[in-house]
Design a protein around this motif. Sequence first.
Motif, short mmCIF file in Angstrom:
data_model
loop_
_atom_site.label_atom_id
_atom_site.label_comp_id
_atom_site.label_asym_id
_atom_site.label_seq_id
_atom_site.Cartn_x
_atom_site.Cartn_y
_atom_site.Cartn_z
N LEU A 148 -3.73 6.83 -3.93
CA LEU A 148 -3.69 5.56 -3.22
C LEU A 148 -3.34 4.44 -4.19
CD1 LEU A 148 -4.30 3.59 -0.82
CD2 LEU A 148 -6.68 3.58 -1.61
N THR A 156 -8.12 6.80 7.62
CA THR A 156 -7.07 6.24 6.76
C THR A 156 -7.41 4.82 6.35
OG1 THR A 156 -5.40 7.62 7.85
CG2 THR A 156 -4.60 5.74 6.60
N LEU A 157 -7.90 4.02 7.30
CA LEU A 157 -8.28 2.64 6.98
C LEU A 157 -9.44 2.62 5.99
CD1 LEU A 157 -7.34 -0.22 8.09
CD2 LEU A 157 -9.50 -0.24 9.31
N LEU A 160 -5.09 -7.81 1.17
CA LEU A 160 -4.88 -7.07 2.40
C LEU A 160 -5.93 -7.46 3.42
CD1 LEU A 160 -4.36 -3.39 1.12
CD2 LEU A 160 -2.59 -4.88 2.05
N LEU A 183 -7.71 -5.86 6.74
CA LEU A 183 -7.91 -4.61 7.48
C LEU A 183 -8.71 -4.89 8.74
CD1 LEU A 183 -8.92 -2.29 4.48
CD2 LEU A 183 -6.62 -2.89 5.28
N ARG A 223 -11.33 -4.25 -4.70
CA ARG A 223 -9.99 -4.03 -4.11
C ARG A 223 -9.40 -5.30 -3.52
NH1 ARG A 223 -9.55 2.16 -1.84
NH2 ARG A 223 -10.76 3.10 -3.54
N ILE A 263 -2.53 0.18 -4.34
CA ILE A 263 -2.51 -1.14 -3.70
C ILE A 263 -1.89 -2.11 -4.69
CG2 ILE A 263 -3.89 -3.04 -2.77
CD1 ILE A 263 -5.95 -1.00 -1.85
N ILE A 265 -8.26 3.29 2.50
CA ILE A 265 -7.64 2.11 1.89
C ILE A 265 -8.72 1.11 1.47
CG2 ILE A 265 -6.11 0.13 2.32
CD1 ILE A 265 -4.60 1.98 4.32
N VAL A 314 0.86 -1.20 0.00
CA VAL A 314 0.00 0.00 0.00
C VAL A 314 0.89 1.24 0.00
CG1 VAL A 314 -1.76 1.31 1.25
CG2 VAL A 314 -1.84 -1.18 1.27
N GLU A 315 0.50 2.21 -0.82
CA GLU A 315 1.19 3.50 -0.82
C GLU A 315 0.14 4.61 -0.83
OE1 GLU A 315 3.94 3.75 -4.04
OE2 GLU A 315 5.06 1.96 -3.43
N ILE A 316 0.24 5.51 0.14
CA ILE A 316 -0.63 6.69 0.20
C ILE A 316 0.26 7.91 0.03
CG2 ILE A 316 -2.24 8.03 1.60
CD1 ILE A 316 -2.97 5.48 3.08
N LEU A 369 -9.98 -7.08 -0.66
CA LEU A 369 -9.62 -6.86 0.74
C LEU A 369 -10.45 -7.73 1.66
CD1 LEU A 369 -9.70 -2.95 0.69
CD2 LEU A 369 -7.70 -4.40 0.28
#
Length: 364
Positions: free
Chosen positions: A64, A49-50, A158, A160, A79, A66, A53, A8-10, A81
């Motif tokens: 964002l 933030t969560l 991912l 979460l 996504r 992923i 994502i 993940v990159e924000i 997730l």
Amino acid sequence: MQQVMNDVEIRGAYKKFGTNVVLGGVDLDVKQGELLTLLGPSGCGKTTTLNLIAGFIDADQGELYIKGKRMNGVPPYKRDLGMVFQGYSLFPHMTVYENLEFGLKLHKVDKTESGSRIKNALEIVKMTGLEQRYPRELSGGQRQRVAIARALVVQPKLLLLDEPLSNLDAKLRQELRMEIKRLQKEVGVTTIFVTHDQEEALSMSDRIVIMDRGKVEQVGTPTEIYANPRSEFVFNFIGKSNSMHGSIVHIDANNITVQRENGEQMLVEAGNVMGADRLCSIGDQVKLYIRPEKVAIGPVSDADYDLHTVRITQMNYLGSSWEIFTSFQGDSLQVQCSDIDPAWTIGSEVKIGWKPSDVMLIKQ
């Protein structure tokens, strides 16, 4: 050496609800296979933030990614997730098996593969044999295990978890946090965990993200965060601390000497300056911080220790340790130790000491 990829990159995430800025330019990387915890007080932006994502909200600004793919505007169901909520969110009219099967049907997994995955997921969370029970027939801890299994069974990219243990009692929380850490390593899924519980974050995480007022204050391993806080907020938020005021009267290559209002002097190791402005000068007004467990009490003979005399004002037995409050020339100073001298009572004068390397300083 193989480079670890970011799952993940924000980049520069901003989010406002009305006039309230809940994310004020967040940059964050989540490494492949790690358990990363978002930690901070209520309203700091960790759940936002969560949700960003997860795709439940979109950022007003920022990017964002992923698994290297840009996710702005991509709905949650695309996504890949797994999500575990604070309130379990199990279907009450479905059995454990049917709850796990539901997501697999949405993913169009065939019945044979589905059965194999459900069996494996229940084994991982130690719920084998309870497939035909309904949520109302399970304890809180068992329901949370089912919620985790349901998230894992779809084999997400991912995982979460949004405060998944906050509804449980203290003993069960401790047991489940170790279970989550074990199964995360066993499965190897990249996991992002939201909590306001410091102990939870320190005991479970590969890395911790400390957030405050929509900003990232510090990112690091539990040891780095606790032992080397970069700001006054991080030092105060993680663990217990003592604070004292004073002014700098001497600086050399090794230590900074701070004189308190009563004239007593304390030493701080030269490198232990927190905050953005770390350049100190004689006359600067400063605040000093030290952890209670770093304060030695009783006969202290180590030549490296900065020694002082205090008076005991309160003594609390905590089972595995003692919590002792003292009066230190007008300041209240807390000490944590494993044993006490039977002769100590409220009002007793005792020696305390600490190493200059254990004191942190921030300019006021």
